[in-house]
Design a protein around this motif. Structure first.
Motif, PDB file in Angstrom:
ATOM      1  N   ALA A 197      -1.324  -2.953   7.587  1.00 43.34           N
ATOM      2  CA  ALA A 197      -0.297  -3.848   7.067  1.00 43.34           C
ATOM      3  C   ALA A 197       0.084  -3.441   5.660  1.00 43.34           C
TER       4      ALA A 197
ATOM      5  N   THR B 243       7.315  -7.085   4.805  1.00 42.81           N
ATOM      6  CA  THR B 243       6.016  -6.774   5.410  1.00 42.81           C
ATOM      7  C   THR B 243       6.166  -5.843   6.594  1.00 42.81           C
ATOM      8  N   ASN B 244       5.093  -5.123   6.870  1.00 41.30           N
ATOM      9  CA  ASN B 244       5.034  -4.225   8.005  1.00 41.30           C
ATOM     10  C   ASN B 244       3.633  -4.286   8.592  1.00 41.30           C
ATOM     11  N   TYR B 245       3.554  -4.409   9.916  1.00 38.33           N
ATOM     12  CA  TYR B 245       2.274  -4.519  10.593  1.00 38.33           C
ATOM     13  C   TYR B 245       2.185  -3.527  11.733  1.00 38.33           C
TER      14      TYR B 245
ATOM     15  N   ASP C 257       1.358  -2.673  15.472  1.00 40.96           N
ATOM     16  CA  ASP C 257       1.543  -3.498  16.665  1.00 40.96           C
ATOM     17  C   ASP C 257       0.243  -4.162  17.109  1.00 40.96           C
ATOM     18  N   SER C 258      -0.851  -3.482  16.915  1.00 35.20           N
ATOM     19  CA  SER C 258      -2.131  -3.977  17.379  1.00 35.20           C
ATOM     20  C   SER C 258      -2.639  -5.193  16.608  1.00 35.20           C
ATOM     21  N   VAL C 259      -2.068  -5.463  15.441  1.00 36.25           N
ATOM     22  CA  VAL C 259      -2.547  -6.581  14.630  1.00 36.25           C
ATOM     23  C   VAL C 259      -1.520  -7.692  14.482  1.00 36.25           C
ATOM     24  N   LYS C 260      -0.331  -7.501  14.987  1.00 38.28           N
ATOM     25  CA  LYS C 260       0.716  -8.512  14.866  1.00 38.28           C
ATOM     26  C   LYS C 260       0.283  -9.829  15.506  1.00 38.28           C
ATOM     27  N   GLY C 261       0.531 -10.899  14.783  1.00 36.74           N
ATOM     28  CA  GLY C 261       0.144 -12.213  15.259  1.00 36.74           C
ATOM     29  C   GLY C 261      -1.264 -12.608  14.892  1.00 36.74           C
ATOM     30  N   ARG C 262      -2.064 -11.656  14.434  1.00 38.88           N
ATOM     31  CA  ARG C 262      -3.451 -11.934  14.077  1.00 38.88           C
ATOM     32  C   ARG C 262      -3.722 -11.729  12.580  1.00 38.88           C
TER      33      ARG C 262
ATOM     34  N   THR D   6      -2.297 -11.350   8.545  1.00 35.32           N
ATOM     35  CA  THR D   6      -1.242 -11.740   7.627  1.00 35.32           C
ATOM     36  C   THR D   6      -1.511 -11.142   6.261  1.00 35.32           C
TER      37      THR D   6
END
Length: 119
Positions: A49, A57-59, A61-66, A68
């Motif tokens: 991230a 912000t940039n995340y 894909d494997s951590v999106k939603g989890r 911040t």
């Protein structure tokens, strides 16, 4: 001279939470962006991230939603709140800061902090 000091790593059970923090200090004129990279054993280092001074912000894909990421510009700090952790999140997490103008910009790295997700 710029120093990045990381904290918050450790051992956590699957489904648990962990919060990483990174504080930049020293001769800082302007921070363009700060972020967290991670590297699992046998894997290539990847960006987990990042956040710019403008708040973009940039995340992964494997951590999106989890995960911040947040930033306190006044204190030159960045934090990564990690929820619903999985074993595959295990690795060394390193804080990165890009400091300076586009013409003269330098990368700084923290020492890295171990995150282990295991029962």
């Amino acid at each position: 001279q710029v120093q990045l000091v990381e904290s918050g790593g450790g051992l956590v059970q699957p489904g648990g939470s962990l919060r990483l923090s990174c504080a930049a200090s020293g001769s800082i004129a302007s921070i363009y962006a700060m972020g967290w990279y991670r590297q699992a054993p046998g894997k290539r280092r990847e960006l987990a991230a990042s956040i710019t001074s403008a708040g973009t912000t940039n995340y992964a894909d494997s951590v999106k939603g989890r995960f911040t990421i947040s930033r306190d510009n006044a204190k030159n700090t960045v934090s990564l709140q990690m929820n619903s952790l999985k074993p595959e999140d295990t690795g060394v997490y390193s804080c990165n800061a890009q400091i300076g103008t586009m013409a003269v910009r330098r990368n700084y790295w923290g020492q890295g902090t171990q995150v282990t997700v295991s029962s």
